[in-house]
Design an enzyme around this catalytic site. Structure first.
Site, PDB file in Angstrom:
ATOM      1  N   PHE A   1       0.816  -1.225   0.000  1.00 55.46           N
ATOM      2  CA  PHE A   1       0.000   0.000   0.000  1.00 55.46           C
ATOM      3  C   PHE A   1       0.843   1.266   0.000  1.00 55.46           C
ATOM      4  O   PHE A   1       0.363   2.346  -0.343  1.00 55.46           O
ATOM      5  CB  PHE A   1      -0.967  -0.002   1.200  1.00 55.46           C
ATOM      6  CG  PHE A   1      -0.418   0.595   2.469  1.00 55.46           C
ATOM      7  CD1 PHE A   1       0.306  -0.166   3.357  1.00 55.46           C
ATOM      8  CD2 PHE A   1      -0.627   1.937   2.761  1.00 55.46           C
ATOM      9  CE1 PHE A   1       0.822   0.395   4.528  1.00 55.46           C
ATOM     10  CE2 PHE A   1      -0.133   2.503   3.918  1.00 55.46           C
ATOM     11  CZ  PHE A   1       0.607   1.735   4.806  1.00 55.46           C
ATOM     12  N   LYS A   2       2.118   1.142   0.360  1.00 52.40           N
ATOM     13  CA  LYS A   2       3.006   2.298   0.374  1.00 52.40           C
ATOM     14  C   LYS A   2       3.079   2.984  -1.000  1.00 52.40           C
ATOM     15  O   LYS A   2       3.353   4.168  -1.082  1.00 52.40           O
ATOM     16  CB  LYS A   2       4.422   1.891   0.788  1.00 52.40           C
ATOM     17  CG  LYS A   2       4.546   1.083   2.078  1.00 52.40           C
ATOM     18  CD  LYS A   2       4.224   1.899   3.308  1.00 52.40           C
ATOM     19  CE  LYS A   2       4.777   1.313   4.599  1.00 52.40           C
ATOM     20  NZ  LYS A   2       4.157   0.071   5.055  1.00 52.40           N
ATOM     21  N   ASP A   3       2.814   2.221  -2.074  1.00 55.58           N
ATOM     22  CA  ASP A   3       2.864   2.812  -3.416  1.00 55.58           C
ATOM     23  C   ASP A   3       1.861   3.952  -3.585  1.00 55.58           C
ATOM     24  O   ASP A   3       2.120   4.891  -4.324  1.00 55.58           O
ATOM     25  CB  ASP A   3       2.558   1.748  -4.477  1.00 55.58           C
ATOM     26  CG  ASP A   3       3.712   0.776  -4.688  1.00 55.58           C
ATOM     27  OD1 ASP A   3       4.876   1.198  -4.528  1.00 55.58           O
ATOM     28  OD2 ASP A   3       3.446  -0.389  -5.017  1.00 55.58           O
TER      29      ASP A   3
ATOM     30  N   LEU B   1       3.800   6.736  -2.139  1.00 50.89           N
ATOM     31  CA  LEU B   1       5.172   6.952  -2.598  1.00 50.89           C
ATOM     32  C   LEU B   1       5.318   7.077  -4.110  1.00 50.89           C
ATOM     33  O   LEU B   1       6.372   7.492  -4.600  1.00 50.89           O
ATOM     34  CB  LEU B   1       6.088   5.867  -2.041  1.00 50.89           C
ATOM     35  CG  LEU B   1       6.414   6.155  -0.562  1.00 50.89           C
ATOM     36  CD1 LEU B   1       6.961   4.922   0.131  1.00 50.89           C
ATOM     37  CD2 LEU B   1       7.391   7.319  -0.435  1.00 50.89           C
TER      38      LEU B   1
ATOM     39  N   THR C   1       8.156   0.279   2.806  1.00 50.28           N
ATOM     40  CA  THR C   1       8.416   1.681   2.501  1.00 50.28           C
ATOM     41  C   THR C   1       9.682   1.827   1.663  1.00 50.28           C
ATOM     42  O   THR C   1       9.726   2.592   0.706  1.00 50.28           O
ATOM     43  CB  THR C   1       8.602   2.508   3.795  1.00 50.28           C
ATOM     44  OG1 THR C   1       7.406   2.437   4.537  1.00 50.28           O
ATOM     45  CG2 THR C   1       8.921   3.960   3.494  1.00 50.28           C
TER      46      THR C   1
END
Ligand SMILES: *Cc1c(COP(=O)(O)O)cnc(C)c1O
Length: 496
Positions: free
Chosen positions: A111-113, A116, A146
């Protein structure tokens, strides 16, 4: 709109300044001076939009020093043609009242995408506005996801360098492989002998170290952060909760009257904090369910009002949640104590001196109204993966399984049958060995053999970005002691 530090209401910054620097100079976190409210009219508009346009609509409210062109440039760059089927945050219906918000269809399968992919655009746009003309050095402490998402977002972005530290024994083999094979001329990756908290604390210390700041300054550089302490990470995450609400309405779920619950597998408290902000903006979220693994410092905190990090640290099958210092809780507490910067400073000082603090009764009562905290150990996590697969044919990763398990317990305890959205934070193929063990299989030694085995067993499609990695070569093998992170950073930057 201005931003201020959680530890000093008078320390003000524009959105661009807050994003460009990442953390406030006093060690506090930047927060918006007020949280914009969405009206019924706004939601009517948002419902009709694509994800990219929903993102632009919402970010505009927070980034008032960005022009419409700036915002369009950022959101299009981040979300057009970078996510599978151009759907960054689709809802998968598990059963009548459970929806899975799948947040792992981006380039690194976590989900960091969502944040980011956007942050490099926000950051370079901010740097231009702040007009420092300096090269931005992104320092990242990662519990696994991350690091890769930040590397992928920042690789070869002009005017930036990125350095990532990860705990050597604290990430999954796929996470490690993803980072160590990273392409790009402006990237460095280093393992540390220590856990995520060690890495995060060291990185935070470097950020606020005046000598290091001066050294960088002399060399035409400036630090910023891609961790969720940066507001530029948080804002994009608010978008997908608002988007999920719009999609629930589109699916005909009657969530307007009753509201809906949100379950978030939690580590640093960034993802669930974004859901809280969405609630504050007017999304009818009834209860925020905070799910932890055996590192259940947040469960205890939500149940007692006492935060106490003096406890055993566990390495679990959900490594991205192996955290005892949840940085973003500071923002939450700031909101809940009516923006009392003095109180927040006292709590954070107590946390860094003694590892513990206790909130006031008022704050505890507010936490009780909004949150439910629960946790589960590895055994329950793995059992949940198997049960969910057997019951629904749905394969979840270890982190999502923690959320599903805690949610199941919540329903047993409360009999609450409100529609619930469970945030799914990673593809199961990032943790193939653990997921295989849920089915009683022991994984082959080679990571991609494990991927193939899981695929053969479940027939769940392997995401393209992971299967592509099979051909990648390892570029980074450095390891450093946690005491040496600062020197390692200066070394990578060729500063003596
Ligand atoms: C980072 C991460 C989490 C924890 O999210 P926070 O915002 O740190 O609470 C949960 N699951 C996965 C897969 C992650 O990568």
């Amino acid at each position: 709109m201005n931003y201020n530090s959680t530890r000093n209401n008078d320390l003000k910054a524009t959105a661009a300044q807050a994003i460009a620097t990442g953390i406030a100079p006093d060690g506090g976190l930047f927060v918006p001076e007020n949280v914009p409210a969405l009206s019924i009219f706004d939601f009517e508009n948002l419902r009709k939009l694509s994800y990219v346009d929903r993102a632009a609509y919402i970010l505009k409210l927070f980034l008032t020093d960005f022009t419409d062109e700036d915002i369009a440039y950022c959101t299009k760059g981040a979300y057009e043609n970078t996510f599978e089927k151009n759907q960054p945050a689709p809802l998968y219906t598990l059963n009548d009242n459970t929806e899975i918000l799948e947040l792992w269809h981006g380039p690194t399968c976590a989900f960091k995408d969502l944040a980011l992919q956007l942050l490099p655009y926000l950051l370079t746009t901010s740097a231009k506005k702040v007009a420092s003309g300096k090269e931005t050095v992104i320092l990242v402490a990662t519990s696994g996801d991350t690091g890769k998402a930040a590397l992928e977002g920042f690789k070869d972005v002009d005017g930036t360098r990125i350095i990532v530290f990860y705990p050597n024994d604290g990430v999954s083999p796929m996470q490690k492989f993803q980072m160590c094979t990273q392409k790009g001329e402006n990237v460095s990756v280093c393992a540390i002998n220590g856990n995520f908290d060690d890495a995060q604390s060291a990185v935070k210390k470097i950020f606020t170290d005046a000598d290091t700041a001066m050294l960088l300054n002399e060399n035409g550089m400036q630090f910023s952060s891609a961790n969720s302490i940066n507001w530029g990470r948080l804002a994009p995450q608010i978008v997908y909760y608002i988007s999920a609400y719009c999609d629930l309405l589109k699916k005909g779920k009657a969530v307007d009257k009753t509201g809906f619950n949100v379950v978030v597998p939690t580590g640093n408290f960034g993802n669930i904090l974004a859901a809280y902000y969405a609630k504050k903006m007017g999304v009818p979220i009834k209860r925020l369910i905070c799910a932890s693994n055996s590192n259940n410092v947040l469960t205890d905190f939500l149940n007692t009002g006492k935060y106490d990090r003096n406890r055993k640290f566990y390495t679990t099958v959900s490594p991205s949640m192996d955290i005892l210092i949840s940085s973003n809780l500071e923002r939450m507490l700031y909101e809940l104590c009516d923006r009392n910067d003095k109180l927040v400073t006292d709590w954070q000082t107590a946390l860094s001196n003694n590892g513990t603090f206790t909130v006031t009764d008022t704050v505890k009562a507010r936490l009780d109204e909004i949150f439910y905290g629960g946790c589960c150990d590895d055994e329950q996590t793995l059992r949940t993966i198997k049960e969910t697969y057997n019951k629904y044919g749905y394969l979840c990763d270890t982190h999502t399984a923690v959320a599903v398990s805690v949610y199941n317990n919540y329903v047993k305890e409360t009999a609450d049958d409100t529609v619930t959205v469970i945030a799914s934070t990673a593809s199961p193929y990032k943790f193939s060995a653990s997921v295989l063990s849920a089915f009683g299989e022991s994984a082959p030694e080679q990571e991609f053999d494990a991927v193939d085995m899981l695929n053969a067993k479940t027939e769940v499609v392997v995401p393209q970005p992971l299967s592509d990695l099979k051909k990648a070569t390892v570029r980074f093998r450095d390891i450093c002691e946690k005491e040496n992170i600062k020197n390692t950073v200066l070394g990578y930057l060729n500063i003596k």
